[in-house]
Design an enzyme around this catalytic site. Structure first.
Site, PDB file in Angstrom:
ATOM      1  N   HIS A  83       0.847  -1.193   0.000  1.00  0.00           N
ATOM      2  CA  HIS A  83       0.000   0.000   0.000  1.00  0.00           C
ATOM      3  C   HIS A  83       0.884   1.246   0.000  1.00  0.00           C
ATOM      4  O   HIS A  83       1.569   1.516   0.981  1.00  0.00           O
ATOM      5  CB  HIS A  83      -0.890  -0.052   1.255  1.00  0.00           C
ATOM      6  CG  HIS A  83      -1.900   1.048   1.338  1.00  0.00           C
ATOM      7  ND1 HIS A  83      -2.723   1.220   2.435  1.00  0.00           N
ATOM      8  CD2 HIS A  83      -2.229   2.040   0.464  1.00  0.00           C
ATOM      9  CE1 HIS A  83      -3.502   2.267   2.227  1.00  0.00           C
ATOM     10  NE2 HIS A  83      -3.231   2.781   1.049  1.00  0.00           N
TER      11      HIS A  83
ATOM     12  N   LYS B 206      17.712 -24.376 -18.328  1.00  0.00           N
ATOM     13  CA  LYS B 206      17.627 -25.815 -18.530  1.00  0.00           C
ATOM     14  C   LYS B 206      18.714 -26.507 -17.712  1.00  0.00           C
ATOM     15  O   LYS B 206      19.895 -26.402 -18.001  1.00  0.00           O
ATOM     16  CB  LYS B 206      17.799 -26.151 -20.011  1.00  0.00           C
ATOM     17  CG  LYS B 206      17.685 -27.632 -20.306  1.00  0.00           C
ATOM     18  CD  LYS B 206      17.866 -27.898 -21.792  1.00  0.00           C
ATOM     19  CE  LYS B 206      17.902 -29.388 -22.090  1.00  0.00           C
ATOM     20  NZ  LYS B 206      19.125 -30.029 -21.596  1.00  0.00           N
TER      21      LYS B 206
HETATM   22 MN    MN Z   1      -2.653   0.287   4.536  1.00  0.00          MN
END
Ligand code: MN
Length: 291
Positions: free
Chosen positions: A73, A272
């Site tokens: 956030h 690989k």
């Molecule tokens: Mn938050």
């Protein structure tokens, strides 16, 4: 739902695309009843402004029973919100430095208000002027189970909850311990236990990107399209699929020569490594590995 009072008090749902927590089914599935006018039930719901361009999830809250989610956030300060679905809501902590897979990192986790279960679906922008304004990414999501003999609520009350995470980025056993000296009484530490998933060289910046859409915070802010399919395919959604026993033998897909590499969002590339390829199968709880 009384426990969401603080969540609702802080937000104006006509101004933020965050879930209001009002359509929360307590148990089972909510059936959409046709309205008297014959219009779809959704038309009667409160219109949310601004509308998100992307409809990200279709899972109902009831399917988030043992979900954990970590949302990156970017608000006033960048932080990660760690949430566990317990007792019908998402118990939430803001982790300034983000969770860590390293046992050596003891991350401060400040407990915040309970969030509605379908907040686990939320990725997008919270417009300026709203609580928590900024960009939200579903950084990790998966399931968890509580460890120990006491149930989750009792452990929370005691200020120490042990759980195991099964996410894309976070895995294995963790503990959240409430700090006894905390002045506000909301400070906890999130600590990774030493187990096979522990990684002493963990660096959160090496594990960036949405677990839901593959997007960066910047790409979410720009409302760019998802870089990966939103929801894992479920068997019942596959056309022509039918239930049958596990085949006794599967021919592995072999590498083919081509003139040049290609780029395709539906493909992952790996180095690989030469060696023996093995196929593992779990049937009736028994594991068999064949090469
Ligand atoms: Mn938050």
């Amino acid at each position: 739902m009384a426990k969401l009072e603080e969540y609702k008090r802080k937000r104006r749902f006509d101004r933020t695309p965050e879930p209001s927590g009002e359509s929360e089914p307590v148990t089972g599935k909510v059936q959409d009843k046709p309205s008297p006018a014959g219009k779809p039930a959704a038309a009667g719901r409160r219109t949310r402004l601004p509308k998100p361009k992307l409809q990200l999830e279709v899972r109902s809250a009831a399917e988030h029973g043992n979900t954990f989610v970590v949302q990156k956030h970017r608000a006033t300060r960048l932080h990660y919100d760690f949430r566990l679905a317990i007792d019908g809501t998402l118990k939430s902590w803001a982790v300034p430095k983000g969770p860590s897979q390293s046992h050596a990192d003891k991350r401060l986790a400040v407990q915040t208000e309970d969030h509605p279960l379908d907040y686990a679906n939320f990725e997008g922008k919270i417009p300026e002027g709203n609580y928590g304004a900024g960009t939200v990414m579903i950084w990790d999501r998966g399931t968890f189970h509580v460890e120990g003999n006491l149930d989750a609520l009792k452990q929370l009350e005691k200020g120490e909850i042990k759980f195991s995470l099964n996410g894309e980025k976070l895995r294995g056993s963790f503990v959240l311990v409430k700090l006894k000296q905390s002045e506000k009484g909301n400070e906890w530490l999130m600590i990774k236990h030493k187990d096979s998933a522990e990684d002493s060289s963990w660096n959160i910046d090496e594990h960036d990107g949405s677990a839901l859409t593959g997007r960066t915070l910047e790409e979410i802010k720009e409302e760019l399209p998802p870089k990966r399919p939103l929801i894992p395919i479920r068997p019942e959604e596959l056309q022509g699929a039918h239930r049958s026993s596990i085949p006794s033998k599967i021919e592995p897909m072999l590498a083919t020569l081509s003139d040049r590499p290609f780029s395709d969002p539906n493909w992952l590339f790996e180095i690989k490594w030469d060696g023996v390829r093995a196929m593992a199968r779990i049937e009736n709880g028994a594991l068999a590995v064949r090469s």
